[in-house]
Motif scaffolding. Structure first.
Motif, mmCIF file in Angstrom:
data_model
loop_
_atom_site.group_PDB
_atom_site.id
_atom_site.type_symbol
_atom_site.label_atom_id
_atom_site.label_comp_id
_atom_site.label_asym_id
_atom_site.label_seq_id
_atom_site.Cartn_x
_atom_site.Cartn_y
_atom_site.Cartn_z
ATOM 1 N N LEU A 198 7.404 16.799 -24.509
ATOM 2 C CA LEU A 198 8.668 16.414 -23.583
ATOM 3 C C LEU A 198 9.330 17.935 -23.277
ATOM 4 N N GLY A 199 8.481 18.732 -22.338
ATOM 5 C CA GLY A 199 9.669 19.847 -21.613
ATOM 6 C C GLY A 199 10.634 19.739 -21.572
ATOM 7 N N ALA A 200 10.891 21.656 -21.692
ATOM 8 C CA ALA A 200 12.291 21.896 -21.562
ATOM 9 C C ALA A 200 13.504 21.043 -20.501
ATOM 10 N N ARG A 201 14.748 20.312 -21.212
ATOM 11 C CA ARG A 201 15.368 19.942 -20.613
ATOM 12 C C ARG A 201 14.966 18.125 -20.135
ATOM 13 N N GLY A 202 13.686 17.997 -20.508
ATOM 14 C CA GLY A 202 13.291 16.216 -20.458
ATOM 15 C C GLY A 202 13.962 15.723 -21.143
ATOM 16 N N VAL A 203 13.929 14.607 -20.213
ATOM 17 C CA VAL A 203 15.103 13.375 -21.028
ATOM 18 C C VAL A 203 13.599 11.706 -21.022
ATOM 19 N N ALA A 204 12.839 11.309 -22.125
ATOM 20 C CA ALA A 204 12.399 10.251 -22.739
ATOM 21 C C ALA A 204 12.922 8.908 -22.771
ATOM 22 N N ALA A 205 13.480 8.003 -22.096
ATOM 23 C CA ALA A 205 13.820 6.813 -22.700
ATOM 24 C C ALA A 205 12.990 5.803 -21.934
ATOM 25 N N ARG A 206 11.520 6.082 -23.018
ATOM 26 C CA ARG A 206 10.908 5.528 -22.885
ATOM 27 C C ARG A 206 9.320 6.064 -23.651
ATOM 28 N N LEU A 217 5.866 7.491 -24.611
ATOM 29 C CA LEU A 217 4.876 9.404 -24.203
ATOM 30 C C LEU A 217 3.858 8.743 -24.712
ATOM 31 N N LYS A 218 3.001 8.412 -23.715
ATOM 32 C CA LYS A 218 1.250 8.396 -24.281
ATOM 33 C C LYS A 218 0.500 9.462 -24.521
ATOM 34 N N PRO A 219 -0.072 9.055 -25.484
ATOM 35 C CA PRO A 219 -0.943 10.567 -26.463
ATOM 36 C C PRO A 219 -1.229 11.773 -25.580
ATOM 37 N N TRP A 220 -1.493 12.991 -25.842
ATOM 38 C CA TRP A 220 -1.864 13.964 -25.280
ATOM 39 C C TRP A 220 -1.786 14.106 -24.056
ATOM 40 N N THR A 221 -0.823 13.713 -23.871
ATOM 41 C CA THR A 221 0.187 14.193 -22.456
ATOM 42 C C THR A 221 1.370 15.077 -22.250
ATOM 43 N N ILE A 222 1.424 15.477 -20.868
ATOM 44 C CA ILE A 222 2.549 16.699 -20.894
ATOM 45 C C ILE A 222 3.240 15.753 -19.295
ATOM 46 N N TYR A 223 4.674 15.839 -20.791
ATOM 47 C CA TYR A 223 5.843 15.697 -19.357
ATOM 48 C C TYR A 223 7.257 16.064 -19.251
ATOM 49 N N VAL A 224 6.996 16.308 -17.757
ATOM 50 C CA VAL A 224 8.975 16.925 -17.190
ATOM 51 C C VAL A 224 9.895 16.256 -16.380
ATOM 52 N N GLY A 225 10.980 16.226 -17.002
ATOM 53 C CA GLY A 225 11.624 16.340 -15.858
ATOM 54 C C GLY A 225 12.432 14.621 -16.393
ATOM 55 N N ASN A 226 14.043 14.750 -15.423
ATOM 56 C CA ASN A 226 14.513 13.410 -15.829
ATOM 57 C C ASN A 226 14.544 11.957 -15.289
ATOM 58 N N PRO A 227 13.986 10.979 -14.849
ATOM 59 C CA PRO A 227 13.171 10.917 -16.189
ATOM 60 C C PRO A 227 12.145 11.338 -16.224
ATOM 61 N N ALA A 228 11.510 11.777 -17.516
ATOM 62 C CA ALA A 228 10.691 12.298 -17.911
ATOM 63 C C ALA A 228 9.435 11.332 -17.072
ATOM 64 N N LYS A 229 8.379 12.479 -16.369
ATOM 65 C CA LYS A 229 7.239 11.840 -15.942
ATOM 66 C C LYS A 229 6.411 13.009 -16.391
ATOM 67 N N PRO A 230 4.716 12.197 -16.314
ATOM 68 C CA PRO A 230 3.709 12.521 -17.089
ATOM 69 C C PRO A 230 2.877 13.824 -15.934
ATOM 70 N N ILE A 231 2.639 15.231 -16.069
ATOM 71 C CA ILE A 231 2.116 15.953 -14.650
ATOM 72 C C ILE A 231 1.022 16.423 -15.466
ATOM 73 N N ARG A 232 0.411 16.067 -16.646
ATOM 74 C CA ARG A 232 -0.747 17.145 -16.918
ATOM 75 C C ARG A 232 -1.343 16.044 -18.913
ATOM 76 N N ASP A 233 -2.830 16.370 -18.695
ATOM 77 C CA ASP A 233 -3.019 16.127 -19.916
ATOM 78 C C ASP A 233 -3.062 17.087 -20.927
ATOM 79 N N ARG A 234 -3.089 17.016 -22.467
ATOM 80 C CA ARG A 234 -2.965 17.831 -23.208
ATOM 81 C C ARG A 234 -4.423 18.139 -24.053
ATOM 82 N N ARG A 235 -5.042 19.545 -24.005
ATOM 83 C CA ARG A 235 -5.907 18.960 -24.182
ATOM 84 C C ARG A 235 -5.549 18.867 -26.572
ATOM 85 N N PRO A 236 -6.732 18.620 -27.134
ATOM 86 C CA PRO A 236 -5.800 18.332 -28.797
ATOM 87 C C PRO A 236 -6.807 19.285 -29.471
#
Length: 142
Positions: free
Chosen positions: A103-111, A113-132
């Protein structure tokens, strides 16, 4: 530790604010940075190698706005292994960050978040996968 279950390898910065220590679980090498607000009227679990960065806010409490008495509603938060809550992010009641989620800086997670995924924003939205393997190399270096 006032009832908290904190692994001896976990790190809690001295300036973190924990509302109810007995509702906190931190596994091996989990970390909580300076200024973190841990409002845990329900349980908060931070799994192995997960990080909560400076001034993030973990909030397990809300209110039932449909009830005129406005009662407290508490739901647990789970930060799964290798997940990262970045600086000044907000994690709301009942949210689970899946393994390796970010969950990126200042992001807001109200729901949750899926594994190995990068989220940003308010509300948090997925932007790309993260490599394990990125998290695995960090864990090996610790």
């Amino acid at each position: 530790m006032f009832g908290g279950r904190i692994d001896e390898t976990a790190t809690v910065h001295a300036k973190a604010r924990i509302w109810w220590p007995a509702h906190l679980v931190m596994e091996d090498y989990a970390s909580m940075g300076p200024g973190v607000i841990c409002y845990n009227v329900a349980s908060i679990t931070i799994h192995a190698f997960a990080s909560v960065s400076q001034r993030a806010h973990l909030c397990t409490g809300t209110h039932d706005v449909q009830d005129s008495a406005f009662p407290l509603v508490a739901r647990p938060i789970v930060i799964s292994a290798n997940a990262w809550v970045a600086a000044e992010a907000f994690v709301g009641p009942g949210v689970t960050l899946g393994e390796g989620a970010v969950l990126g800086a200042r992001g807001v997670a109200a729901r949750s978040l899926k594994p190995w995924t990068i989220y940003v924003g308010n509300p948090a939205k997925p932007i790309r996968d993260r490599r394990p393997e990125a998290a695995a190399s960090h864990a090996l270096a610790s």
